[in-house]
Every structure is written in C-alpha cells, then in structure tokens.
Scaffold this active site. Sequence first.
Site, short mmCIF file in Angstrom:
data_model
loop_
_atom_site.label_atom_id
_atom_site.label_comp_id
_atom_site.label_asym_id
_atom_site.label_seq_id
_atom_site.Cartn_x
_atom_site.Cartn_y
_atom_site.Cartn_z
N GLY A 203 -2.92 1.50 15.64
CA GLY A 203 -4.05 0.65 15.99
C GLY A 203 -3.61 -0.31 17.09
N ALA B 200 -0.41 4.52 -1.58
CA ALA B 200 -1.14 5.58 -2.28
C ALA B 200 -1.08 6.91 -1.55
CB ALA B 200 -2.58 5.15 -2.49
N GLY B 201 -0.75 6.85 -0.25
CA GLY B 201 -0.77 8.08 0.56
C GLY B 201 0.31 9.06 0.13
N ASP C 245 5.85 2.31 3.42
CA ASP C 245 6.67 3.21 4.23
C ASP C 245 7.30 2.53 5.44
OD1 ASP C 245 4.40 2.87 5.72
OD2 ASP C 245 3.92 5.01 5.90
N ARG D 105 35.42 10.55 -14.58
CA ARG D 105 34.03 10.72 -15.05
C ARG D 105 33.64 9.55 -15.96
NH1 ARG D 105 34.31 16.16 -17.75
NH2 ARG D 105 32.19 15.57 -18.33
N GLY E 128 -8.92 5.01 2.60
CA GLY E 128 -8.55 4.13 3.70
C GLY E 128 -7.84 2.87 3.22
N LEU F 202 0.85 -1.20 0.00
CA LEU F 202 0.00 0.00 0.00
C LEU F 202 0.88 1.25 0.00
CD1 LEU F 202 -2.74 -1.01 2.61
CD2 LEU F 202 -2.42 -1.75 0.23
N ARG G 124 3.71 14.85 5.97
CA ARG G 124 4.72 15.32 6.94
C ARG G 124 6.14 15.31 6.40
NH1 ARG G 124 3.24 11.66 11.88
NH2 ARG G 124 2.01 10.55 10.31
N LYS H 187 6.16 10.33 -0.65
CA LYS H 187 6.99 9.76 0.43
C LYS H 187 7.73 8.48 0.05
CE LYS H 187 4.96 7.83 4.12
NZ LYS H 187 4.26 7.83 5.42
C1 UD1 Z 1 -2.63 1.91 9.76
C2 UD1 Z 1 -3.51 0.92 10.52
C3 UD1 Z 1 -3.09 0.91 11.98
C4 UD1 Z 1 -1.62 0.56 12.10
C5 UD1 Z 1 -0.78 1.51 11.25
C6 UD1 Z 1 0.66 1.02 11.22
C7 UD1 Z 1 -5.64 0.99 9.38
C8 UD1 Z 1 -7.04 1.46 9.44
N1 UD1 Z 1 -4.88 1.33 10.42
O1 UD1 Z 1 -2.89 3.18 10.30
O2 UD1 Z 1 -3.85 -0.03 12.71
O3 UD1 Z 1 -1.19 0.64 13.46
O4 UD1 Z 1 -1.26 1.54 9.89
O5 UD1 Z 1 1.45 1.95 10.58
O6 UD1 Z 1 -5.28 0.32 8.46
N2 UD1 Z 1 -2.77 3.91 2.25
C9 UD1 Z 1 -3.25 3.79 0.97
N3 UD1 Z 1 -4.49 4.22 0.71
C10 UD1 Z 1 -5.31 4.77 1.65
C11 UD1 Z 1 -4.79 4.88 2.97
C12 UD1 Z 1 -3.53 4.43 3.25
O7 UD1 Z 1 -2.55 3.32 0.07
O8 UD1 Z 1 -6.45 5.12 1.32
C13 UD1 Z 1 -1.39 3.42 2.53
C14 UD1 Z 1 -0.47 4.54 2.96
O9 UD1 Z 1 0.20 5.10 1.84
C15 UD1 Z 1 0.49 3.79 3.89
C16 UD1 Z 1 -0.37 2.68 4.47
O10 UD1 Z 1 -1.46 2.54 3.60
O11 UD1 Z 1 1.56 3.22 3.19
C17 UD1 Z 1 -0.85 2.96 5.88
O12 UD1 Z 1 -1.62 4.14 5.84
P1 UD1 Z 1 -1.62 5.17 7.05
O13 UD1 Z 1 -2.54 6.28 6.75
O14 UD1 Z 1 -0.23 5.52 7.41
O15 UD1 Z 1 -2.24 4.25 8.16
P2 UD1 Z 1 -2.48 4.61 9.65
O16 UD1 Z 1 -3.65 5.51 9.74
O17 UD1 Z 1 -1.22 5.06 10.24
#
Ligand code: UD1
Length: 460
Positions: A142, A11-12, A105, A336, A80, A9, A16, A23
């Site tokens: 979580g 997509a975020g 990440d 070079r 999400g 995953l 920060r 990122k």
């Molecule tokens: C998530 C978990 C949490 C856990 C934490 C660990 C959920 C609901 N919560 O929280 O329990 O402790 O990770 O780091 O899953 N991402 C997408 N698309 C989205 C949202 C997120 O691709 O719509 C990706 C982000 O880029 C990232 C990862 O998913 O790589 C986690 O997303 P992030 O928003 O950091 O999750 P947390 O809210 O921290």
Amino acid sequence: MAISAALILAAGKGTRMKSALVKVLHELAGRPMLGWPLAAAREAGAGQIVIVAGHQADQVQKRFRAVPGIKIALQEEQLGTGHAVSCSLDQLDGLSGAVLILCGDTPLLTAATLQRLAAEHAASGAAVTVLTARLERPFGYGRIVRDSEGRVRRIVEQKDASPDEQAIDEVNSGIYCMELEFLRAHIGRLGSENAQNEYYLTDLVGIAVAEHAGCSAVVADDPDEIMGVNDRVQLAHAARILRQRINLQLMLAGVTLVDPDQTYIDASVQVGSDTVIWPGCVLRGATSIGSGCTLENNVRVSDCVIADRVQLKAGSVLSEAQVAEDVSVGPMAHLRPGSVLQAQVKIGNFVETKKVVMGTGSKASHLTYLGDAEIGSDVNIGCGTITCNYDGRHKHKTVIGDGVFVGSDVQLVAPVTVGANALIAAGTTVTQDVPPDSLAIARTPQVNKTDWCLKKRDNG
Ligand code: UD1
Ligand code: CA
C-alpha cells in the site's frame, strides 16, 4: 505514551510458503515467526496481546496459549485486515488508549521502532499513526498518499492505485498505533468496494483524516524492519538478519565467534564471555554456556546447561544435559537427555551417555555407551564399555562406586552394582554385583595350541 495492548494479525495462510504448516509458525532463530513481533510488542510495553488467528488457529493457540497475557481471537474467514481487527476488538473490552496493530509475518520489527511509533502517536495526539518505509521497489505494498504539505491523507493499495500513486515510494508497513476509542467507533464503517473485495484496515487512515481525528506517520530508519516474510527465500533472509543481531550482541558482550556467518545461535541462548565458538555450531533452546569455554566446529547443543571452561570438541551433540566446570566432551560424543557430568569429567570420542550421573574426575575416553547409570568420582571406564540397560521391556540401572576401574570391552548387565575401588578385568561380562575393593573377572581361560596353524596348513 503508555500502550495498553497489541493486536497481531496472523489469520492468513501464507500460500507462498508451500507448507503444511501455517506461515506464522515457521521458525527463525529459535522462535516461531509470530513470536518475534510478539516479543517486540512486549518489550515496547504492551501488557495484553491479542493474536488474530484463522488458518490452523488451533496450532497457533496450542503454541501460544500457555504464554501469560495472550488471548487468541478467531477470524474464521479472511475478509481483509480491517475485518481481522474487528474480530479481535471484544477481546479488548475494558481497555482504552493506544493499541499497537502488527502483522505476524514481520519478524524483523524491533521494540525500539514500536516505541518511536508510540511516542509520535502520543506527541501528535492523532487517532491513527502509521509506520511507513521508503523502498526502492515499492511494488505490492500500500502507498502513503500525502498532501502538498506532507500530511498523510490516505493509503492506497497496489491493486487500487493510479499510475501516479504507484510511483510513490513511501509504503505502508501494515504496522500502526491507534486509539481504541477511534477504532471501536469507526471500524464498522469499512466497506469492501475495492479491487480485492476486502475490508481494508488502511481505509481507517482516510476516515481519521475526514473526521479530523488526526493521522500521523513515522518512517522506519531501516526498511528491513517492515519486511514481511511470504516465501522460503524471505524466511532465510530474515533468519540470517536475526542471527546477525544475536551474534552481534554476543560478540559485543565478549564472546569470540570465529565466523559469525556460520554460527547459529537461538535468541534464547546465553553465552559467557571469553567463550570461543568455531564455525558450524548450533546452539538451541534453553541453553546456557559459561565463560571461557571452547566449542569446536559443528557442535550442536540444545537445552543444556554448560558451566565455565568446558571443552566441547568437534562434532559433538548434546541435548538436555548438565555439564560442570572443566569438563571435556568429544570429539564426536553424544550426550543425551539426563546426562549430568560433574567437574573435570572427560568424555572422549564415540561415547554416548543417557540418564547418567558421572562424578568428579571420572573418564570414559573411547567408544562407550553409558545409559541409566550412576557413576561415582574418579572412575575409569575403559574403551568399549557398555551398560546393558534394556532387557527388551524394561530399563535397569547400573551403579558404579567411587574409584572403580572398568577395563576395556566390559559389559555391565543391569541391574548391577559395582562397589567402590573394585576392578573389572578387560573383557568381563558383569552379571552379578561386585563387592568393594574386589576384582571381577569373567573370561574363558585362554588356551594356546602350539603350532596348530602350521599343522592346519600342512594337512591341507
Ligand atoms: C497489507 C496492507 C498494505 C501494506 C502491507 C504490508 C491492507 C489492506 N493492506 O497488505 O497497505 O503495505 O500489508 O505488508 O491492510 N490478515 C488477517 N486476516 C485477513 C487478512 C490478513 O489476519 O483477513 C493478516 C495476514 O495474516 C498478515 C497481515 O494480516 O499477517 C497482512 O495481510 P496481507 O494479506 O499480507 O496484507 P497485504 O495485502 O500484503
Ligand atoms: Ca492480501
């Protein structure tokens, strides 16, 4: 415990990081952040990898599309982690069995931990197995809610947790092993009635329990492994840990690092045994260094092949060069791209080379520019020699035969060829080819005007 695929995953945006770059493309020890969990998933046996991209998906795609076995799924809107997974499932059509779900990440995650996760998943027969960690400061993560018998019941997010739940120190890493059939059957049941109005992937844990499909957990031995990078402070911290791992492997394989905390070696670099590396060296990209070499302080090498017993003296910079055995370079030399140094060549201080082949035993010891040249063996290039390779529009070649002696302060105006064993007198500007075994000299004859200075002074 075969793993059929991994979802990553990513997509975020990573707000920060305060960066124009998404990122997961920030670099640590020579790899984009996403490349680390990707390599771990690969090593753990995932043949097919799907990256869920959203922010700067085109950049992510550009960086990874050439890698075999990688597909990119697009999550246009980040609703999400559960939604991210649902966007990727059609990329896994035709596959069944266990799939790893990772975050782009978490660069410190290791293949060994993923293998433990997959092994527990297979042994327990659970539909969902979650990787957890116990943290002194669990805030933000979580939490893993277990029953009185220690069985995982559900995951509750920080923002949804009661004070009792907030006191739990076991956290969700966001890394799972899940059965694809279970995922396909239940991902559509996730709702977004929660504090963040997001589709939480974590809710699948509660669903697996309710459905009696089984949920298991593995606690990571080293909590660092699940550390997510969210800002530049964490980026530096994670990069340091990755470098420490790389350096440890090298030292155990017989490389001396005089100060490993100040040695910066990419994951892709190879170094032979009995090579000594002084502080401040940076070794990057597709670089390999042979055995018995010395790299003095602050040497920077990118994408070079360096053979055995090479001396790279302090402050030298080398990129896309090939260096054979027993060569000495620097201090403060610049090789070079396209520099090819054959055995026993000596390049001294303030010498720059580009697209040059230098034959065995040839020397350019001081203050010289050699570009677009073919230099034979046992050639001596005197101090201050310049190949004038550029006429403002085109590059031209200089060819110097074996055994040539080029005196100091010589300019070779290319295209030009100097035959074998010729001698170029100091101060000569070579504009015509020089036949073999000949002397080339082009200087204004010297005139000494006796007492000229005295007279000049007397006259006033
Ligand atoms: C998530 C978990 C949490 C856990 C934490 C660990 C959920 C609901 N919560 O929280 O329990 O402790 O990770 O780091 O899953 N991402 C997408 N698309 C989205 C949202 C997120 O691709 O719509 C990706 C982000 O880029 C990232 C990862 O998913 O790589 C986690 O997303 P992030 O928003 O950091 O999750 P947390 O809210 O921290
Ligand atoms: Ca979030």
